[in-house]
Design a protein around this motif. Structure first.
Motif, mmCIF file in Angstrom:
data_model
loop_
_atom_site.group_PDB
_atom_site.id
_atom_site.type_symbol
_atom_site.label_atom_id
_atom_site.label_comp_id
_atom_site.label_asym_id
_atom_site.label_seq_id
_atom_site.Cartn_x
_atom_site.Cartn_y
_atom_site.Cartn_z
ATOM 1 N N GLU A 94 0.827 -1.204 0.000
ATOM 2 C CA GLU A 94 0.000 0.000 0.000
ATOM 3 C C GLU A 94 0.862 1.255 0.000
ATOM 4 O O GLU A 94 0.564 2.233 -0.694
ATOM 5 C CB GLU A 94 -0.935 -0.008 1.204
ATOM 6 N N ARG A 95 1.941 1.235 0.759
ATOM 7 C CA ARG A 95 2.850 2.381 0.790
ATOM 8 C C ARG A 95 3.460 2.632 -0.577
ATOM 9 O O ARG A 95 3.589 3.781 -1.014
ATOM 10 C CB ARG A 95 3.949 2.147 1.825
ATOM 11 N N GLU A 96 3.823 1.567 -1.258
ATOM 12 C CA GLU A 96 4.425 1.716 -2.582
ATOM 13 C C GLU A 96 3.446 2.357 -3.565
ATOM 14 O O GLU A 96 3.825 3.228 -4.353
ATOM 15 C CB GLU A 96 4.885 0.355 -3.103
ATOM 16 N N VAL A 97 2.195 1.931 -3.513
ATOM 17 C CA VAL A 97 1.187 2.506 -4.410
ATOM 18 C C VAL A 97 0.986 3.991 -4.108
ATOM 19 O O VAL A 97 0.941 4.831 -5.024
ATOM 20 C CB VAL A 97 -0.147 1.745 -4.274
ATOM 21 N N ILE A 98 0.873 4.345 -2.836
ATOM 22 C CA ILE A 98 0.627 5.733 -2.454
ATOM 23 C C ILE A 98 1.796 6.621 -2.866
ATOM 24 O O ILE A 98 1.605 7.692 -3.463
ATOM 25 C CB ILE A 98 0.382 5.831 -0.937
ATOM 26 N N ILE A 99 3.014 6.187 -2.577
ATOM 27 C CA ILE A 99 4.193 6.999 -2.903
ATOM 28 C C ILE A 99 4.335 7.164 -4.413
ATOM 29 O O ILE A 99 4.639 8.255 -4.916
ATOM 30 C CB ILE A 99 5.457 6.359 -2.294
ATOM 31 N N THR A 100 4.104 6.078 -5.152
ATOM 32 C CA THR A 100 4.227 6.142 -6.614
ATOM 33 C C THR A 100 3.224 7.117 -7.204
ATOM 34 O O THR A 100 3.560 7.952 -8.061
ATOM 35 C CB THR A 100 4.022 4.752 -7.221
ATOM 36 N N ARG A 101 1.985 7.056 -6.755
ATOM 37 C CA ARG A 101 0.961 7.958 -7.283
ATOM 38 C C ARG A 101 1.162 9.385 -6.805
ATOM 39 O O ARG A 101 0.871 10.334 -7.539
ATOM 40 C CB ARG A 101 -0.422 7.451 -6.900
ATOM 41 N N ILE A 113 -24.528 7.123 2.466
ATOM 42 C CA ILE A 113 -23.608 6.488 3.404
ATOM 43 C C ILE A 113 -22.185 6.875 3.026
ATOM 44 O O ILE A 113 -21.789 6.769 1.860
ATOM 45 C CB ILE A 113 -23.743 4.956 3.388
ATOM 46 N N LEU A 114 -21.403 7.332 4.006
ATOM 47 C CA LEU A 114 -19.987 7.622 3.807
ATOM 48 C C LEU A 114 -19.175 6.590 4.580
ATOM 49 O O LEU A 114 -19.450 6.326 5.747
ATOM 50 C CB LEU A 114 -19.642 9.030 4.289
ATOM 51 N N ALA A 115 -18.183 6.001 3.918
ATOM 52 C CA ALA A 115 -17.364 4.951 4.523
ATOM 53 C C ALA A 115 -16.029 5.538 4.961
ATOM 54 O O ALA A 115 -15.295 6.106 4.150
ATOM 55 C CB ALA A 115 -17.135 3.812 3.528
ATOM 56 N N ALA A 116 -15.722 5.416 6.249
ATOM 57 C CA ALA A 116 -14.442 5.886 6.793
ATOM 58 C C ALA A 116 -13.645 4.684 7.273
ATOM 59 O O ALA A 116 -13.424 4.486 8.463
ATOM 60 C CB ALA A 116 -14.677 6.872 7.926
ATOM 61 N N GLY A 117 -13.231 3.866 6.325
ATOM 62 C CA GLY A 117 -12.455 2.671 6.645
ATOM 63 C C GLY A 117 -11.131 2.686 5.920
ATOM 64 O O GLY A 117 -10.691 3.721 5.413
ATOM 65 N N PRO A 118 -10.462 1.540 5.825
ATOM 66 C CA PRO A 118 -9.171 1.470 5.129
ATOM 67 C C PRO A 118 -9.357 1.675 3.627
ATOM 68 O O PRO A 118 -9.830 0.789 2.929
ATOM 69 C CB PRO A 118 -8.675 0.049 5.433
ATOM 70 N N VAL A 119 -9.007 2.847 3.121
ATOM 71 C CA VAL A 119 -9.137 3.168 1.699
ATOM 72 C C VAL A 119 -7.771 3.574 1.166
ATOM 73 O O VAL A 119 -7.176 4.539 1.648
ATOM 74 C CB VAL A 119 -10.149 4.309 1.468
ATOM 75 N N VAL A 120 -7.275 2.833 0.175
ATOM 76 C CA VAL A 120 -5.994 3.147 -0.452
ATOM 77 C C VAL A 120 -6.111 3.143 -1.967
ATOM 78 O O VAL A 120 -5.654 4.055 -2.644
ATOM 79 C CB VAL A 120 -4.889 2.156 -0.009
ATOM 80 N N ALA A 132 -19.656 7.582 -0.926
ATOM 81 C CA ALA A 132 -18.328 8.189 -1.008
ATOM 82 C C ALA A 132 -17.487 7.630 0.136
ATOM 83 O O ALA A 132 -18.021 7.002 1.070
ATOM 84 C CB ALA A 132 -18.408 9.711 -0.938
ATOM 85 N N CYS A 133 -16.178 7.854 0.065
ATOM 86 C CA CYS A 133 -15.260 7.271 1.049
ATOM 87 C C CYS A 133 -14.302 8.333 1.578
ATOM 88 O O CYS A 133 -13.880 9.238 0.846
ATOM 89 C CB CYS A 133 -14.459 6.132 0.424
ATOM 90 N N TYR A 134 -13.964 8.207 2.847
ATOM 91 C CA TYR A 134 -12.920 9.013 3.466
ATOM 92 C C TYR A 134 -11.604 8.248 3.429
ATOM 93 O O TYR A 134 -11.580 7.026 3.607
ATOM 94 C CB TYR A 134 -13.250 9.304 4.935
ATOM 95 N N CYS A 135 -10.495 8.957 3.229
ATOM 96 C CA CYS A 135 -9.171 8.343 3.417
ATOM 97 C C CYS A 135 -8.287 9.352 4.137
ATOM 98 O O CYS A 135 -8.343 10.548 3.868
ATOM 99 C CB CYS A 135 -8.560 7.915 2.080
ATOM 100 N N THR A 136 -7.470 8.856 5.070
ATOM 101 C CA THR A 136 -6.618 9.732 5.863
ATOM 102 C C THR A 136 -5.156 9.317 5.802
ATOM 103 O O THR A 136 -4.289 10.125 5.479
ATOM 104 C CB THR A 136 -7.075 9.757 7.332
#
Length: 469
Positions: free
Chosen positions: A99-106, A355-362, A377-381
């Motif tokens: 997941e870290r690799e995807v986030i950093i690459t994007r 409904i808004l989802a505040a779960g693991p979103v990557v 829609a979804c929250y991501c932090t």
């Protein structure tokens, strides 16, 4: 006569060490010999470490007493120093290596493949993937922004919320530059930022991003001297143009929640807040809600005729640098079950609540999976925090690149979501089906999310708490 327990011996030992420490300090004061004072300091540190080792309820303190004490001390004295030394540990706990690799690459605006599964090994239990593939590639999607309108017929100022929204921030433990960069990145992408418990700060306003104002009924700021609700203060803030939605955080205690629902008091109060804000979308955030509460809130809306504009399901916990970040994967099925149950309950009552989802979103797979289970829609932090921290080591990047990292991650993830929808033949978010998502339930068998969460009898009223008036 009760047996003399081991804990009693430990207590006596600590009393003895405390007395010895006092004696060393007195001896140092009387003799003016610095060795006694040094010994007292060393003994004090040893007492703190031993104390944490015997506190079995706190495994983190038991296993890493010195590091955890330092982290908590720095967090209280200097949040930026705590983030500098320990921030990466929190991100490592929230995100896997893949997941870290995807986030950093994007975030660095490097192209990536479209992700159509959970970022885990295919042999792992509960591995999921999206199997629906269209034989003919559809035409390009018309709604490339992937925004969803939040607001029922009772809302006069609906808001077009991005499918990927920046989740609630803990501004107390984020630097001012980071908060500013997040707001600026959101402004570039036209998405909203949830303020978190810190409320509306000058840095969020300066960044220009749309804000989802998170409030709590218990906050003293909303109370007058006589403890009544301060309508004037709320109205002044809620009517500001950069506040697009208002989200009330409900307490985690189930008994307190059910008491607030009695007599439709909660929905009536929220309707009042919506009126005072000038008709902006109003909703609630609930943490790991039970089926009893979800059914009761829907029943309350039906009986009162008052509809909330959205309900946020949050399966996360508070931590330094985050107000919400992903819990372990072991609890993900419980979160998905809450989403599906709320979706079924809202449909059974015919309520137009989003409904808004505040779960693991990557990734884009996470987004479409939550949509398939009923989220709009979804929250991501955690991904946003990682993206904004990429440029923290270089001073010039605080202004020029950190906001771009946030916007790059958001833009590339939305673009990948559109590509995945085209591959699956979806023309809109409403066509995303739970039957197209499959989970590995054992070594030989896999089931669709439709079979797991929706193929059951009609939603019935769960047993509610009794004795509540």
């Amino acid at each position: 006569m009760k047996k003399f327990r081991f804990q009693s011996l430990v207590g006596i030992a600590f009393i003895f060490l405390f007395c010895l420490n006092i004696a060393l300090l007195l001896a140092g004061l009387i003799t003016h010999y610095s060795g006694f004072a040094l010994a007292a300091i060393v003994l004090s540190i040893a007492q703190v470490i031993l104390h944490d080792l015997f506190r079995r309820k706190h495994s983190v303190l038991r296993n890493y007493p010195f590091r955890e004490k330092m982290r908590r001390l720095l967090a209280g004295l200097s949040p930026s120093a705590s983030q500098f030394l320990f921030g990466d540990e929190l991100l490592n706990a929230a995100l896997s290596t893949a997941e870290r690799e995807v986030i950093i690459t994007r975030a660095k605006n490097v192209p990536t493949d479209v992700i159509r599964c959970t970022l885990s090994q295919a042999e792992d239990r509960e591995f999921e993937c999206l199997r629906s593939v269209s034989s003919v590639l559809p035409s390009e999607l018309k709604n490339t922004s992937l925004k969803v309108r939040i607001g029922t017929g009772q809302c006069s100022q609906p808001y077009d919320l991005s499918l990927l929204t920046i989740g609630a921030l803990n501004q107390k433990t984020l630097s001012k530059a980071a908060v500013l960069a997040i707001s600026e990145g959101a402004n570039i992408q036209g998405c909203a930022v949830n303020t978190g418990r810190g409320g509306i700060s000058p840095h969020l306003i300066r960044g220009g991003g749309d804000l989802i104002w998170q409030i709590a009924q218990e906050d003293d700021a909303f109370r007058k001297e006589d403890s009544s609700f301060n309508e004037k203060f709320y109205k002044v803030t809620a009517t500001r143009p950069y506040v697009k939605m208002i989200e009330m955080v409900l307490p985690r205690d189930e008994t307190t929640l059910m008491k607030r629902l009695s007599g439709d008091r909660l929905v009536t109060f929220l309707a009042k807040l919506r009126t005072l804000s000038g008709g902006k979308p109003i909703g609630i955030r609930v943490y790991s809600p039970t089926k009893e509460f979800l059914w009761a809130i829907c029943k309350s809306m039906q009986s009162s005729g008052i509809n909330l504009d959205f309900i946020t399901i949050d399966n996360t916990y508070s931590e330094d640098g985050f107000d919400s970040f992903a819990v372990s994967n072991a609890s993900a099925p419980v979160f998905l079950e809450s989403l599906a149950f709320l979706r079924k309950t809202l449909d059974s009552y015919g309520l137009p609540v989003k409904i808004l989802a505040a779960g693991p979103v990557v990734t884009e797979y996470d987004l479409l999976r939550y949509v398939a289970l009923g989220a709009s829609a979804c929250y991501c932090t955690a991904p946003i925090i990682l993206a904004v921290r990429l440029g923290r080591w270089r001073k010039f990047e605080d202004v020029s690149k950190r906001r771009l990292h946030v916007s790059n991650y958001h833009r590339n993830t939305i673009a990948s979501t559109i590509k995945l929808m085209e591959v699956c033949g979806y023309q809109s978010l409403t066509e995303v089906k739970a039957g197209d998502f499959y989970r590995k339930v054992n070594f030989f068998e896999s089931k669709s999310l439709q079979e797991i969460y929706f193929n059951e009898s009609k939603v019935k009223s769960p047993h509610l708490f009794s004795g509540l008036s």
